[in-house]
Design an enzyme around this catalytic site. Structure first.
Site, mmCIF file in Angstrom:
data_model
loop_
_atom_site.group_PDB
_atom_site.id
_atom_site.type_symbol
_atom_site.label_atom_id
_atom_site.label_comp_id
_atom_site.label_asym_id
_atom_site.label_seq_id
_atom_site.Cartn_x
_atom_site.Cartn_y
_atom_site.Cartn_z
ATOM 1 N N LYS A 1 -15.629 -41.091 -26.251
ATOM 2 C CA LYS A 1 -15.505 -41.136 -24.792
ATOM 3 C C LYS A 1 -16.865 -41.228 -24.126
ATOM 4 O O LYS A 1 -17.006 -41.860 -23.083
ATOM 5 C CB LYS A 1 -14.746 -39.911 -24.266
ATOM 6 C CG LYS A 1 -13.249 -40.034 -24.457
ATOM 7 C CD LYS A 1 -12.481 -39.129 -23.512
ATOM 8 C CE LYS A 1 -10.989 -39.326 -23.674
ATOM 9 N NZ LYS A 1 -10.188 -38.359 -22.928
ATOM 10 N N LYS B 1 -6.278 -47.309 -32.460
ATOM 11 C CA LYS B 1 -5.020 -46.659 -32.050
ATOM 12 C C LYS B 1 -4.547 -47.213 -30.703
ATOM 13 O O LYS B 1 -5.383 -47.646 -29.896
ATOM 14 C CB LYS B 1 -5.183 -45.144 -32.008
ATOM 15 C CG LYS B 1 -6.031 -44.656 -30.882
ATOM 16 C CD LYS B 1 -5.929 -43.152 -30.676
ATOM 17 C CE LYS B 1 -6.747 -42.834 -29.443
ATOM 18 N NZ LYS B 1 -6.764 -41.539 -28.941
ATOM 19 N N LYS C 1 -4.213 -46.374 -23.641
ATOM 20 C CA LYS C 1 -4.133 -47.000 -22.312
ATOM 21 C C LYS C 1 -5.414 -47.741 -21.961
ATOM 22 O O LYS C 1 -5.417 -48.613 -21.108
ATOM 23 C CB LYS C 1 -3.789 -45.957 -21.249
ATOM 24 C CG LYS C 1 -4.778 -44.827 -21.208
ATOM 25 C CD LYS C 1 -4.311 -43.713 -20.320
ATOM 26 C CE LYS C 1 -5.214 -42.512 -20.411
ATOM 27 N NZ LYS C 1 -5.211 -41.794 -21.676
HETATM 28 P P1 TYM Z 1 -3.362 -37.275 -24.840
HETATM 29 O O1 TYM Z 1 -2.906 -37.112 -23.441
HETATM 30 O O2 TYM Z 1 -4.459 -38.245 -25.114
HETATM 31 O O3 TYM Z 1 -2.143 -37.694 -25.761
HETATM 32 C C1 TYM Z 1 -0.923 -36.985 -25.714
HETATM 33 C C2 TYM Z 1 -0.322 -36.906 -27.093
HETATM 34 O O4 TYM Z 1 -0.080 -38.231 -27.610
HETATM 35 C C3 TYM Z 1 -0.677 -38.371 -28.903
HETATM 36 N N1 TYM Z 1 -1.116 -39.779 -29.050
HETATM 37 C C4 TYM Z 1 -0.684 -40.588 -30.035
HETATM 38 N N2 TYM Z 1 0.166 -40.399 -31.054
HETATM 39 C C5 TYM Z 1 0.385 -41.456 -31.887
HETATM 40 N N3 TYM Z 1 -0.199 -42.676 -31.731
HETATM 41 C C6 TYM Z 1 -1.054 -42.908 -30.715
HETATM 42 N N4 TYM Z 1 -1.612 -44.105 -30.557
HETATM 43 C C7 TYM Z 1 -1.340 -41.835 -29.800
HETATM 44 N N5 TYM Z 1 -2.134 -41.729 -28.704
HETATM 45 C C8 TYM Z 1 -1.981 -40.447 -28.258
HETATM 46 C C9 TYM Z 1 -1.831 -37.391 -28.893
HETATM 47 O O5 TYM Z 1 -2.224 -37.022 -30.206
HETATM 48 C C10 TYM Z 1 -1.259 -36.230 -28.114
HETATM 49 O O6 TYM Z 1 -0.490 -35.390 -28.964
HETATM 50 N N6 TYM Z 1 -6.175 -33.226 -25.435
HETATM 51 C C11 TYM Z 1 -4.802 -33.709 -25.407
HETATM 52 C C12 TYM Z 1 -3.972 -33.007 -24.346
HETATM 53 C C13 TYM Z 1 -4.015 -31.534 -24.464
HETATM 54 C C14 TYM Z 1 -3.310 -30.750 -25.427
HETATM 55 C C15 TYM Z 1 -3.682 -29.399 -25.126
HETATM 56 C C16 TYM Z 1 -2.444 -31.051 -26.479
HETATM 57 C C17 TYM Z 1 -4.727 -30.697 -23.669
HETATM 58 N N7 TYM Z 1 -4.529 -29.412 -24.059
HETATM 59 C C18 TYM Z 1 -3.181 -28.347 -25.899
HETATM 60 C C19 TYM Z 1 -1.947 -29.990 -27.242
HETATM 61 C C20 TYM Z 1 -2.314 -28.673 -26.948
HETATM 62 C C21 TYM Z 1 -4.841 -35.185 -25.084
HETATM 63 O O7 TYM Z 1 -5.762 -35.672 -24.475
HETATM 64 O O8 TYM Z 1 -3.718 -35.856 -25.470
#
Ligand code: TYM
Length: 333
Positions: free
Chosen positions: A115, A197, A200
């Protein structure tokens, strides 16, 4: 009476539209967990401002993500749905945990490196300490399990390290949670660049949950398969990552095994396979899209859901925070 169920928690950032990776990776499995576990699912709005957001758009996206959660099957009567910024204890615990997290370990986080490379003009301290806020999000509910996609594994690992370090000093304050990462769907790749991966930040290779059917079909028809001339639907992730990714999506959407998919498309080639995957995704998303649209018209209902969720979540979160404050030596107010 306290629940005796095991606790599960996860969250998604409302930093953009939900995509098929978010759905097939973690989200679609969450509704199956709400009967068995005491579940907390939240909208990680605090995390989004590590990258600049347009305030009005952020507000809209929070409503949309909440509607998506419910439309995907997260029944607010059976689990706690809330907005992260409505429970200040997350930020309060994050400060304490900041003081038990090392600069070196944060510097090794791959998402920070990615990032900051993409946002070179805004490498802010929040981007750096983001995993500590995530650790606070998790530990404050004392969960047993954290279901996420593969890309969040490292963040759950550092959360475990922080919990163990804190417990090492003060005794068993935090439960040390396990990540739950599905075998199929944990890493959905971009349709246009299958070595990256689905995300967005790469809209062309990304299928959004609320995309129109014709856009979904177009994206799948244009999906990169492979440069080989074999034109054969066969699961070989090293040799044929594009086909393997489409098979992963098709398997997740239909419940079919890779063997069954190979048989179904034997002798048919990519020309038949790609639109079939598109159609399976359109059908999978159709009811979610309709229900999301319906819920978005009922803002009063969505507000009642996040208010009730914040109240339930705050009760549990404040209990952990009080315990932590006491352990580190703060005087109770
Ligand atoms: P975020 O918002 O980027 O993504 C949300 C969830 O989607 C999963 N994910 C994917 N899984 C499979 N293939 C993909 N291409 C893909 N892209 C995203 C992510 O692994 C995630 O599970 N930091 C986290 C949000 C968060 C969180 C937490 C999660 C904040 N606090 C506490 C669990 C517990 C995040 O940015 O996910």
């Amino acid at each position: 009476m306290e629940s005796t169920k095991k606790v599960m928690l996860s969250g998604i950032q409302p930093s953009g539209e939900l995509h098929v990776g978010n759905y097939l990776g973690p989200l679609r499995h969450w509704p199956t967990m709400i009967e068995e576990y005491d579940c907390y699912f939240f909208l990680a709005d605090l995390h989004t401002i590590t990258v600049r957001q347009e305030p009005a758009e952020l507000r809209q996206r929070v409503y949309k993500l909440l509607a998506n959660y419910i439309a995907c099957g997260l029944d607010p009567e059976k689990c706690t749905l809330f907005i992260q910024s409505h429970v200040p204890a997350h930020s309060q615990l994050a400060w304490v945990l900041d003081c038990y997290t090392m600069f070196g370990e944060l510097s090794r986080m791959t998402q920070f490196k990615d990032k900051s490379a993409r946002n070179a003009d805004n490498i802010n301290a929040g981007l750096f300490t983001y995993p500590v806020l995530m650790a606070a999000d998790i530990l404050i509910y004392q969960p047993d399990f954290v279901p996420v996609g593969e890309d969040q594994r490292q963040h759950v690992e550092i959360c475990r390290d922080i919990a163990n370090r804190f417990n090492g000093v003060y005794g068993e304050v935090f439960k040390v949670p396990e990540p739950v990462i599905q075998k199929v769907g944990a890493r959905i790749m971009s349709l246009s660049t299958p070595d990256k991966k689905m995300s967005k930040s790469q809209p062309e290779g990304c299928v959004f949950l609320m995309d129109k059917p014709e856009d979904i079909m177009r994206k799948f028809k244009r999906a990169i398969t492979d440069s080989d001339t074999e034109n054969c639907v066969r699961y070989a992730p090293e040799e044929k990552p594009g086909v393997a990714n489409l098979m992963q999506i098709y398997a997740s959407a239909t419940g079919k095994s890779y063997g069954e998919i190979e048989k179904e498309f034997a002798g048919k080639g990519y020309g038949a396979f790609k639109p079939a995957v598109g159609e399976a995704v359109v059908e999978m998303l159709r009811p979610i899209q309709a229900e999301t649209e319906r819920l978005l018209k009922d803002k009063a209902y969505l507000e009642s859901v996040y208010r009730a969720g914040a109240e339930k979540a705050s009760y549990v979160a404040n209990k952990t925070l009080r315990k932590v404050y006491k352990k580190v030596g703060f005087i109770q107010p």
